[in-house]
Design an enzyme around this catalytic site. Structure first.
Site, short mmCIF file in Angstrom:
data_model
loop_
_atom_site.label_atom_id
_atom_site.label_comp_id
_atom_site.label_asym_id
_atom_site.label_seq_id
_atom_site.Cartn_x
_atom_site.Cartn_y
_atom_site.Cartn_z
N GLU A 104 0.86 -1.18 0.00
CA GLU A 104 0.00 0.00 0.00
C GLU A 104 0.90 1.24 0.00
OE1 GLU A 104 -1.47 0.81 3.96
OE2 GLU A 104 -3.32 1.71 3.18
N ASN A 133 -6.91 6.32 -1.41
CA ASN A 133 -5.84 5.36 -1.15
C ASN A 133 -6.13 4.21 -2.12
OD1 ASN A 133 -4.01 3.52 -0.15
ND2 ASN A 133 -4.49 3.95 2.01
N LYS A 178 -9.54 2.33 -1.51
CA LYS A 178 -9.70 1.77 -0.15
C LYS A 178 -11.02 2.20 0.50
CE LYS A 178 -7.01 1.33 4.15
NZ LYS A 178 -5.69 1.72 4.76
N GLU A 234 -5.72 8.86 7.72
CA GLU A 234 -6.32 8.36 6.47
C GLU A 234 -7.71 8.94 6.25
OE1 GLU A 234 -4.46 3.96 6.85
OE2 GLU A 234 -5.51 4.42 4.99
N CYS A 294 -4.81 -2.90 3.07
CA CYS A 294 -4.49 -2.74 4.48
C CYS A 294 -5.63 -3.04 5.44
CB CYS A 294 -3.90 -1.36 4.71
SG CYS A 294 -2.90 -1.35 6.19
N ASN A 341 0.47 -0.93 5.37
CA ASN A 341 1.43 -0.19 6.21
C ASN A 341 0.83 -0.24 7.61
OD1 ASN A 341 3.20 2.30 4.42
ND2 ASN A 341 1.82 0.90 3.40
N1 ING Z 1 -3.00 0.48 8.87
C1 ING Z 1 -3.39 -0.31 9.94
C2 ING Z 1 -3.99 -1.65 9.55
O1 ING Z 1 -5.18 -1.86 9.43
C3 ING Z 1 -4.65 -0.52 12.02
C4 ING Z 1 -4.24 0.41 10.92
C5 ING Z 1 -3.72 -1.34 12.66
C6 ING Z 1 -5.95 -0.60 12.37
C7 ING Z 1 -4.11 -2.22 13.66
C8 ING Z 1 -6.38 -1.47 13.38
C9 ING Z 1 -5.44 -2.27 14.02
O2 ING Z 1 -3.15 -2.56 9.42
C10 ING Z 1 -3.67 0.85 7.73
N2 ING Z 1 -2.97 1.62 6.88
O3 ING Z 1 -4.83 0.51 7.49
#
Ligand code: ING
Length: 311
Positions: free
Chosen positions: A49, A109, A126, A145, A171, A196
């Site tokens: 991503e 995104n 996204k 985001e 993601c 990411n």
């Molecule tokens: N990053 C993270 C993901 O879904 C996140 C944000 C991390 C949300 C952990 C919830 C828990 O992997 C992106 N860019 O969506």
């Protein structure tokens, strides 16, 4: 080797991209990994991503500055054209995530699937945008985001290329079962995605190891429950001091991890994905036509948040 349908599937994980790193330097790294993937017999390679720049939603900047520095107004552009040239030269398809700026200045995104002829055969924007849009001044970093991107307006679709039906997402989408189910109901065989994922949770003190375990659970459960291959590519490592998890992986329709990265650098993993492997699961355990009962699933599409028990 059996006479099953198969595709050489590679994931090209990308190590840190720092603020000081140019798109050209990143594209050189990506093309190098395309060559490595090809040398391993891959037909298709998955990049992360927002692969062309640092994960800029961690910074409180204006939309205008973000658009100027981190978004792509055209795809390909002079800087990204080498990826499309390499696809044709090597006969390799690829998935790429990037920040898309439309002609009317809307930000998404976005990810694309490109054929071995260097043609864009599919685009996705996204849908599950995590994070926030306000400035969390006390947080060690932001996750903006919801500020920089609009919710995707193209839906979860599938794309036929290289004799395979691909689904794709980005993601956070990988954590939501609806993502895969909508694509599996369209016949997706391989779901490709980039991510990411910051190691630190700015909302509560989450043990760091859970970032990796919940990431893998999400890939494995959904691969098994939909009888699809899942190939997930991380941008990872420490970007100007901000760490993101690696653990890029290729998961079989059995839910088993068949390949996984061991570094937080540029690293290629690959497998020959047997597209008939999921057939038994799709025929028996997860035979959607035989066993699903959508008349009892209505809450899933009618409600957004938690509500009253049904009468
Ligand atoms: N990053 C993270 C993901 O879904 C996140 C944000 C991390 C949300 C952990 C919830 C828990 O992997 C992106 N860019 O969506």
């Amino acid at each position: 080797m059996n006479n099953h349908r198969s595709i050489g599937l590679a994931v090209a994980q990308l190590g840190a991209v720092h603020l000081a790193d140019s798109r050209a330097s990143v594209v050189r790294r990506l093309v190098e990994m395309m060559r490595e993937a090809k040398s391993r017999g891959a037909d298709f390679v998955v990049f992360p991503e927002l692969a062309l720049t640092t994960f800029f939603p961690r910074y409180w900047i204006t939309e205008e500055e973000a658009h100027e520095r981190y978004f792509e107004a055209t795809m390909p552009s002079e800087e990204t054209r080498p990826l499309f040239d390499a696809a044709r030269e090597l006969g390799l398809g690829f998935y790429l995530g990037y920040a898309e700026l439309t002609e009317d200045k809307r930000g998404f995104n976005t990810s694309i699937i490109v054929s071995p002829q260097g043609e864009i055969v599919g685009k996705y924007r996204k849908i599950h945008l995590p994070g926030h849009s306000d400035h969390k001044v006390d947080a060690p970093f932001q996750h903006l985001e919801k500020k920089f991107f609009e919710v995707g307006d193209l839906g979860f679709r599938v794309f036929d290329t290289q004799s395979v039906r691909f689904g794709m997402c980005l993601c956070n989408d990988r954590r939501w079962p609806e993502t895969y189910r909508v694509m599996a109901l369209q016949g997706a065989e391989v779901v490709v995605l980039g991510y990411n994922t910051p190691s630190v949770n700015i909302h509560w003190n989450e043990p760091v190891h859970l970032r990796t375990s919940t990431h893998l659970i999400s890939l494995q459960a959904n691969a098994y429950q939909n009888g699809v291959w899942v190939a997930a590519s991380a941008k990872c490592g420490s970007e100007d001091g901000h760490h993101m998890i690696g653990s890029s992986a290729i998961v079989a329709p059995t839910g088993e991890i068949v390949a996984r990265t061991v570094t937080e650098e540029d690293e290629v993993i690959s497998t020959r994905a047997d597209l008939d492997l999921g057939a038994m699961f799709r025929e028996h355990v997860f035979n959607f036509a035989k066993h699903r009962r959508p008349e009892h699933y209505k809450l899933i599409t009618e409600r957004t948040g938690v509500g009253a028990p049904i009468a």
